[in-house]
Design a protein around this motif. Structure first.
Motif, PDB file in Angstrom:
ATOM      1  N   GLY A  21       0.744  -1.358   0.130  1.00  0.00           N
ATOM      2  CA  GLY A  21       0.056   0.119  -0.175  1.00  0.00           C
ATOM      3  C   GLY A  21       0.899   1.287   0.144  1.00  0.00           C
ATOM      4  N   GLU A  22       2.252   1.212   0.013  1.00  0.00           N
ATOM      5  CA  GLU A  22       3.013   2.489  -0.110  1.00  0.00           C
ATOM      6  C   GLU A  22       2.755   2.885  -1.395  1.00  0.00           C
ATOM      7  OE1 GLU A  22       7.258   3.330   1.748  1.00  0.00           O
ATOM      8  OE2 GLU A  22       7.284   2.201   0.171  1.00  0.00           O
ATOM      9  N   GLU A  23       2.729   4.391  -1.377  1.00  0.00           N
ATOM     10  CA  GLU A  23       2.808   4.923  -2.814  1.00  0.00           C
ATOM     11  C   GLU A  23       4.322   5.689  -2.844  1.00  0.00           C
ATOM     12  OE1 GLU A  23       0.236   8.587  -3.564  1.00  0.00           O
ATOM     13  OE2 GLU A  23      -1.282   6.893  -4.193  1.00  0.00           O
ATOM     14  N   ILE A  24       4.747   5.427  -4.175  1.00  0.00           N
ATOM     15  CA  ILE A  24       6.274   6.200  -4.487  1.00  0.00           C
ATOM     16  C   ILE A  24       6.043   6.948  -5.692  1.00  0.00           C
ATOM     17  CG2 ILE A  24       8.202   5.856  -5.435  1.00  0.00           C
ATOM     18  CD1 ILE A  24       8.288   2.668  -3.834  1.00  0.00           C
ATOM     19  N   ILE A  25       6.083   8.190  -5.677  1.00  0.00           N
ATOM     20  CA  ILE A  25       5.832   9.117  -6.908  1.00  0.00           C
ATOM     21  C   ILE A  25       7.381   9.385  -7.364  1.00  0.00           C
ATOM     22  CG2 ILE A  25       4.868  11.436  -7.581  1.00  0.00           C
ATOM     23  CD1 ILE A  25       2.655  10.807  -5.162  1.00  0.00           C
ATOM     24  N   GLU A  26       7.515   9.251  -8.657  1.00  0.00           N
ATOM     25  CA  GLU A  26       8.819   9.659  -9.168  1.00  0.00           C
ATOM     26  C   GLU A  26       8.388  10.468 -10.646  1.00  0.00           C
ATOM     27  OE1 GLU A  26      12.052   8.532  -9.160  1.00  0.00           O
ATOM     28  OE2 GLU A  26      11.887   7.721  -7.154  1.00  0.00           O
ATOM     29  N   SER A  27       9.180  11.583 -10.649  1.00  0.00           N
ATOM     30  CA  SER A  27       9.040  12.381 -11.838  1.00  0.00           C
ATOM     31  C   SER A  27      10.256  12.480 -12.734  1.00  0.00           C
ATOM     32  CB  SER A  27       8.678  13.749 -11.297  1.00  0.00           C
ATOM     33  OG  SER A  27       7.309  13.820 -10.766  1.00  0.00           O
ATOM     34  N   VAL A  28      10.075  12.521 -13.994  1.00  0.00           N
ATOM     35  CA  VAL A  28      11.281  12.703 -14.827  1.00  0.00           C
ATOM     36  C   VAL A  28      10.976  14.070 -15.541  1.00  0.00           C
ATOM     37  CG1 VAL A  28      12.346  11.610 -16.735  1.00  0.00           C
ATOM     38  CG2 VAL A  28      11.465  10.234 -15.090  1.00  0.00           C
ATOM     39  N   ILE A  29      11.981  14.753 -15.833  1.00  0.00           N
ATOM     40  CA  ILE A  29      12.020  16.070 -16.246  1.00  0.00           C
ATOM     41  C   ILE A  29      12.683  15.790 -17.894  1.00  0.00           C
ATOM     42  CG2 ILE A  29      12.830  18.654 -16.872  1.00  0.00           C
ATOM     43  CD1 ILE A  29      11.215  18.129 -14.273  1.00  0.00           C
TER      44      ILE A  29
END
Length: 106
Positions: free
Chosen positions: A90-98
């Motif tokens: 249930g953990e949420e990992i948010i990764e962004s790429v520019i």
């Protein structure tokens, strides 16, 4: 539920390309597998339908990838592509790429 947010490195693509973006979160998983992923991208960048998947890079189900269409983008502009990854616990990992768009060489 814990949310981990980070920004991955910068990628450079050409106007009009269709390219894969891959994100590995092995270090953040602590032995738990990825159960789902959803992607968002700044307009006009678009997710190519059916291309999103969870795959194995170092350990089981530790990475995600999807193909994006950069048609309609503008050279010299930065766009953000974000993966929201949910783990089996249930953990949420948010990764962004520019993504930086370059003009097609002539």
């Amino acid at each position: 539920m814990t949310t981990i947010t980070s920004q991955s490195n910068r990628r450079e693509f050409y106007v009009g390309e269709k390219r894969w973006i891959k994100i590995s979160v092995t270090d953040q998983l602590e032995g738990v597998q990825i159960s789902s992923v959803s992607w968002t991208a700044e307009s006009p960048v678009a997710l190519v339908g059916g291309s999103s998947s969870i795959y194995t890079y170092a350990t089981t189900n530790d990475s995600v990838k999807a193909r994006f269409d950069f048609a309609g983008t503008t050279a010299g502009t930065r766009y953000t592509v974000t993966a929201t990854i949910t783990t089996a616990d249930g953990e949420e990992i948010i990764e962004s790429v520019i993504v930086v768009i370059k003009a097609v060489p002539t």
